[in-house]
Design a protein around this motif. Structure first.
Motif: not given
Length: 575
Positions: A423-440
């Motif tokens: 479902l999610i392409g890539r993701f990473g981050g911390h407890a309070m902030a993170a980033g991810l990629s996703l197909d629309v």
């Protein structure tokens, strides 16, 4: 448009022996943060944890020392936020100080390459002819990019501080305090802190080999950059990070900071001699970050690497203009987000059981969605994920997630990924902030899965915002002596919060200034002279009660001078 807030006074902590010059108010503030003596309150560089307990650091130092001795071409790959930019500058400056002759740097473009060391970025780096890649503030999740680099025969050293996934990339060496089994005591180093530690270890290896004169170069010269990256990345200011930030601020205040940081402080209208961690967080950091959000972070890195004051000022002014544009884009996007939620009643949502929010607009800029998520998170006191197309017209989305205390946002994404593979392409981050990629096409499914996970795991009590207060100030403490002591008693920041007080006051006058801000004049009980206060963004055209209860910070009023103070209001309600 803010959630209901409750003021909660901190419990008094145990206080030990203090030097006479430490005011009783400051002792009380420190004790409430679990600090009971002066050494713990103001940690020094001599108190830093030793580098040798960081997993991989000895191997990293030997690899770099070997590369320097062989004259290999080292390419430092930064990241497009303030931590990544300062880490890149620290790596380049530090390696040159330690004898490297061939040091280049590169940084991904948010729109073109996406996050971190990607295969596309590796293809472009080939033109630089690297023999050793050093990633700073990223790499732990860059499996494909590192594999592409290794396929070209390059060595790869990863220095990062983000949480690793279930598998590690195939780098030659990885240094990250959050690796499984790592025993380094401070897990909250920023990316710039990690590379600074690697340089400390490298200097030790070069000393042992007799490759540097005497003790080697003074790496404290890099601490201004370490301080800025650490504060701007919002990592917890444990004792180790406070020692690094305090030393860096000391250099900046003494006029010893690099030309770029001094220029950035100047264009932001900050007095370098009185610079605080808050000035980094609200003035310097955003100007550096703006380059990576709307333009190319190479502008920011060049500003940090130049030693020419004129060039530094030119670049700082450019960054200032980019930041002004960023603020405009951000405000438009926040307004659009609020308009989109108009039918769902943002104010009501802040008190409802709806546990999390997902936002998407095809016209939004991917470099600013993190700021939109932050603004909405503050207003709603809910975890928020905001998405934008990776580039105009793209079906790939870039998302930024921001959370509230008690809900680990990176772990939440990992749980969704585990429950819904692919479902999610890539993701990473911390407890309070993170980033991810996703197909629309996956957005609706992601929103459903993310909100369902939040509903299952998020304690409803956490959805009510709490303001932690250090209690009331005594009448004699509303003065410049106490205001300066509080300002200089830090560095304050994440997990070591700036002192905040609360109390009730008679309201003598209230007026709008600067279109959005509320200027107050208050009568303090048992004090003859009134006190001025400012509530940034607090003007709403509604009449104020004759008595108000405030949560506020006590600050020197540098604008008026002559020992004046003002209260900086964080929350206002009728008394």
């Amino acid at each position: 448009m803010s959630p209901l807030r409750r003021i909660r006074r901190r419990a008094e902590g145990a206080s030990g022996a203090w030097p006479d010059h430490v005011l009783p108010l400051l002792r009380r503030v420190y004790a409430a943060r679990g600090v009971s003596d002066f050494a713990a309150a103001r940690p020094r560089l001599a108190d830093l944890h030793a580098p040798d307990t960081l997993t991989g650091i000895a191997e990293a130092a030997r690899m770099l020392a070997d590369a320097i001795a062989a004259g290999r071409r080292i390419v430092v790959v930064g990241d497009f936020d303030c931590d990544g930019a300062t880490a890149c500058a620290v790596a380049v400056r530090g390696l040159l100080m330690l004898g490297a002759r061939k040091v280049l740097h590169a940084v991904p473009n948010r729109i073109v390459h996406g996050y971190g060391l990607s295969p596309g970025l590796v293809d472009e780096l080939a033109a630089l002819g690297p023999e050793l890649l050093v990633t700073v503030d990223h790499g732990i999740a860059c499996h494909a990019g590192i594999a592409a680099a290794k396929a070209r025969g390059w060595q790869v050293l990863v220095t990062d501080h983000h949480l690793p996934g279930p598998t590690l990339p195939a780098a030659d060496v990885i240094v990250d305090p959050n690796l499984p089994g790592d025993v380094f005591p401070s897990k909250t180093l920023a990316g710039v802190g990690v590379i600074f530690y690697v340089l400390l270890a490298l200097r030790g290896v070069l000393r042992a080999r007799g490759a540097v004169d005497g003790a080697g170069p003074d790496l404290r010269m890099l601490l201004d950059l370490v301080a800025v990256g650490t504060v701007a990345d919002l990592v917890a200011l444990d004792a180790n990070n406070r020692a690094l930030v305090a030393a860096g601020l000391q250099r900046l205040r003494a006029g010893q900071g690099c030309a770029g940081l001094q220029a950035l402080a100047r264009v932001a209208g900050r007095d370098v001699s009185r610079l605080t961690a808050a000035d980094i967080g609200y003035a310097i950091g955003p100007r550096l970050n703006a380059a990576g959000r709307l333009e190319d972070m190479s502008i920011g890195i060049e500003c940090l690497l130049t030693d020419d004051p004129a060039r530094a000022l030119e670049l700082a002014q450019l960054l200032d203009r980019i930041n002004a544009e960023r603020r405009g884009v951000q405000q438009t996007m926040v307004d659009e987000a609020e308009a989109a939620f108009a039918g769902r009643a943002l104010d009501a949502m802040a008190t409802a059981d709806d546990p999390a929010v997902c936002l998407f607009d095809p016209e939004w800029h991917p470099g600013v969605v993190g700021l939109v998520a932050s603004k909405l998170k503050e207003r709603l006191h809910r975890p928020v994920v905001a998405f934008a197309p990776a580039e105009p017209g793209s079906r790939q989305l870039r998302g930024s997630a921001r959370s509230i205390p008690g809900f680990h946002i990176r772990d939440a994404l990992a749980a969704v990924d585990a429950a819904h593979p692919g479902l999610i392409g890539r993701f990473g981050g911390h407890a309070m902030a993170a980033g991810l990629s996703l197909d629309v096409d996956a957005l609706a499914d992601f929103e459903h899965a993310f909100r369902a996970h939040a509903a299952r795991t998020l304690d409803a009590a956490l959805l009510h915002a709490v303001i932690d207060s250090d209690g009331e100030l005594a009448p004699h403490e509303f003065d410049h002596v106490h205001a300066e002591a509080l300002r200089d008693g830090g560095p304050w920041g994440q997990a070591f919060p700036e002192p905040l007080f609360d109390g009730s006051f008679e309201l003598l006058d209230a007026r709008c200034v600067g279109q959005r801000h509320l200027r107050l004049r208050l009568r303090v009980p048992d004090r003859r002279e009134p006190v001025d206060a400012i509530h940034f963004g607090g003007w709403d055209a509604r009449p104020q009660a004759s008595r108000v209860h405030l949560a506020y910070r006590l600050a020197p009023d540098d604008y008026r001078g002559n020992g004046a103070v003002q209260l900086v209001v964080e929350h206002l309600e009728p008394a």
